[in-house]
Scaffold this active site. Sequence first.
Site, PDB file in Angstrom:
ATOM      1  N   SER A 139       8.425 -30.268  21.676  1.00 50.34           N
ATOM      2  CA  SER A 139       9.768 -29.745  21.407  1.00 50.34           C
ATOM      3  C   SER A 139       9.661 -28.546  20.481  1.00 50.34           C
ATOM      4  O   SER A 139       9.258 -28.678  19.323  1.00 50.34           O
ATOM      5  CB  SER A 139      10.641 -30.825  20.775  1.00 50.34           C
ATOM      6  N   HIS A 190       9.692 -27.982  25.724  1.00 44.05           N
ATOM      7  CA  HIS A 190      11.040 -28.555  25.621  1.00 44.05           C
ATOM      8  C   HIS A 190      11.885 -27.663  24.714  1.00 44.05           C
ATOM      9  O   HIS A 190      11.517 -27.399  23.564  1.00 44.05           O
ATOM     10  CB  HIS A 190      10.933 -29.972  25.058  1.00 44.05           C
ATOM     11  N   ASP A 225      15.497 -27.148  22.981  1.00 46.42           N
ATOM     12  CA  ASP A 225      16.721 -27.838  22.582  1.00 46.42           C
ATOM     13  C   ASP A 225      17.844 -26.839  22.333  1.00 46.42           C
ATOM     14  O   ASP A 225      17.828 -26.108  21.350  1.00 46.42           O
ATOM     15  CB  ASP A 225      16.461 -28.665  21.322  1.00 46.42           C
ATOM     16  N   MET A 232      21.606 -26.309  21.426  1.00 48.29           N
ATOM     17  CA  MET A 232      22.713 -27.023  20.751  1.00 48.29           C
ATOM     18  C   MET A 232      23.811 -26.027  20.439  1.00 48.29           C
ATOM     19  O   MET A 232      23.530 -24.860  20.149  1.00 48.29           O
ATOM     20  CB  MET A 232      22.220 -27.640  19.440  1.00 48.29           C
ATOM     21  N   HIS A 282      17.147 -28.750  27.314  1.00 49.10           N
ATOM     22  CA  HIS A 282      17.971 -29.928  26.999  1.00 49.10           C
ATOM     23  C   HIS A 282      19.256 -29.414  26.365  1.00 49.10           C
ATOM     24  O   HIS A 282      19.241 -28.924  25.240  1.00 49.10           O
ATOM     25  CB  HIS A 282      17.160 -30.824  26.045  1.00 49.10           C
ATOM     26  N   MET A 288      22.443 -29.787  24.617  1.00 48.32           N
ATOM     27  CA  MET A 288      23.312 -30.611  23.776  1.00 48.32           C
ATOM     28  C   MET A 288      24.542 -29.767  23.468  1.00 48.32           C
ATOM     29  O   MET A 288      24.718 -29.273  22.348  1.00 48.32           O
ATOM     30  CB  MET A 288      22.544 -31.030  22.515  1.00 48.32           C
ATOM     31  N   MET A 335      17.647 -40.652  25.426  1.00 48.12           N
ATOM     32  CA  MET A 335      17.496 -40.264  24.017  1.00 48.12           C
ATOM     33  C   MET A 335      17.065 -41.481  23.207  1.00 48.12           C
ATOM     34  O   MET A 335      17.681 -42.553  23.297  1.00 48.12           O
ATOM     35  CB  MET A 335      18.805 -39.721  23.440  1.00 48.12           C
ATOM     36  N   ASP A 387      12.946 -38.801  24.393  1.00 42.04           N
ATOM     37  CA  ASP A 387      13.051 -37.698  23.431  1.00 42.04           C
ATOM     38  C   ASP A 387      13.549 -38.235  22.095  1.00 42.04           C
ATOM     39  O   ASP A 387      14.663 -38.755  22.002  1.00 42.04           O
ATOM     40  CB  ASP A 387      14.034 -36.664  24.009  1.00 42.04           C
TER      41      ASP A 387
HETATM   42  C1  DX5 Z   1      16.774 -33.957  19.070  1.00 42.79           C
HETATM   43  C2  DX5 Z   1      16.034 -33.174  20.113  1.00 42.79           C
HETATM   44  C3  DX5 Z   1      14.588 -33.438  20.189  1.00 42.79           C
HETATM   45  C4  DX5 Z   1      13.799 -33.215  18.920  1.00 42.79           C
HETATM   46  C5  DX5 Z   1      12.688 -34.219  18.915  1.00 42.79           C
HETATM   47  O1  DX5 Z   1      18.115 -33.799  19.279  1.00 42.79           O
HETATM   48  O2  DX5 Z   1      16.579 -33.441  21.393  1.00 42.79           O
HETATM   49  O3  DX5 Z   1      13.993 -32.759  21.289  1.00 42.79           O
HETATM   50  O4  DX5 Z   1      13.279 -31.930  18.777  1.00 42.79           O
HETATM   51  O5  DX5 Z   1      11.990 -34.120  17.728  1.00 42.79           O
HETATM   52  P1  DX5 Z   1      11.018 -35.277  17.205  1.00 42.79           P
HETATM   53  O6  DX5 Z   1       9.937 -35.442  18.230  1.00 42.79           O
HETATM   54  O7  DX5 Z   1      10.536 -34.725  15.906  1.00 42.79           O
HETATM   55  O8  DX5 Z   1      11.835 -36.516  17.059  1.00 42.79           O
HETATM   56 ZN    ZN Z   2      15.558 -32.594  23.157  1.00 39.66          ZN
END
Ligand code: DX5
Ligand code: ZN
Length: 226
Positions: free
Chosen positions: A10, A35, A37, A39, A68, A70, A143, A177
């Site tokens: 990630s 990956h 993220d 948001m 991903h 969010m 999740m 994740d």
């Molecule tokens: C959280 C993200 C993850 C996050 C995971 O909302 O979707 O992808 O980066 O990080 P770790 O592996 O540190 O839990």
């Molecule tokens: Zn994620």
Amino acid sequence: MGVAAKIAPSMLSSDFANLASEAERMLKFGADWLHMDIMDGHFVPNLTLGAPVIQSLRKHTEAYLDCHLMVTNPLDYVEPLSKAGASGFTFHVEVSKENWQELVQRIKSKGMKPGVALKPGTPIEDVYPLVEGENPVEMVLVMTVEPGFGGQKFMPEMMEKVRTLRERYPSLDIEVDGGLGPSTINTAASAGANCIVAGSSVFGASDPSAVISLLRSSVEESQHKS
Ligand code: DX5
Ligand code: ZN
């Protein structure tokens, strides 16, 4: 035999000021996917990156960018993210109850791989129609922390969802994740997860390549046993 292991560091845990070299480093260490993220500060209380950053990164790598989303309104992101060079587009079921069919169709028409994610409090049954429909998603992301931040504690109680999905869909890509690393991977892999997102455990390791290969071998060994 099983579904292929995909290890996806990630990039939320990377040094954003050096995203291209961080990506290159992870690929050299054996990552399959990156990956990303995305948001919006509404669906989750954090704001990260969007299409302009994906577009900048795409100029430096041909890697599979596992996005991903969010965000509250994923439909608005399909066009900009496909133009930017996203590979996978995983939206949250909680905000897509009304329009997932249109969303999946648009994602596919842009040549991206559609996936659906669910938060810890969302029942697994909510994703069945999206996997079993005429125009199905190709991945389910379970999740294992509340979305929003890296570095949280893995929730083992989510493994029931992974097991249920794996029994029902033997060849589906199932991603986990949140909180994945050497101490939690066996739990997730033996439940049936094959796509593994890992942020802090990979970026925080003194030897990230050893962590990536450990994650992969755990998935592969679990498949041999089943
Ligand atoms: C959280 C993200 C993850 C996050 C995971 O909302 O979707 O992808 O980066 O990080 P770790 O592996 O540190 O839990
Ligand atoms: Zn994620």
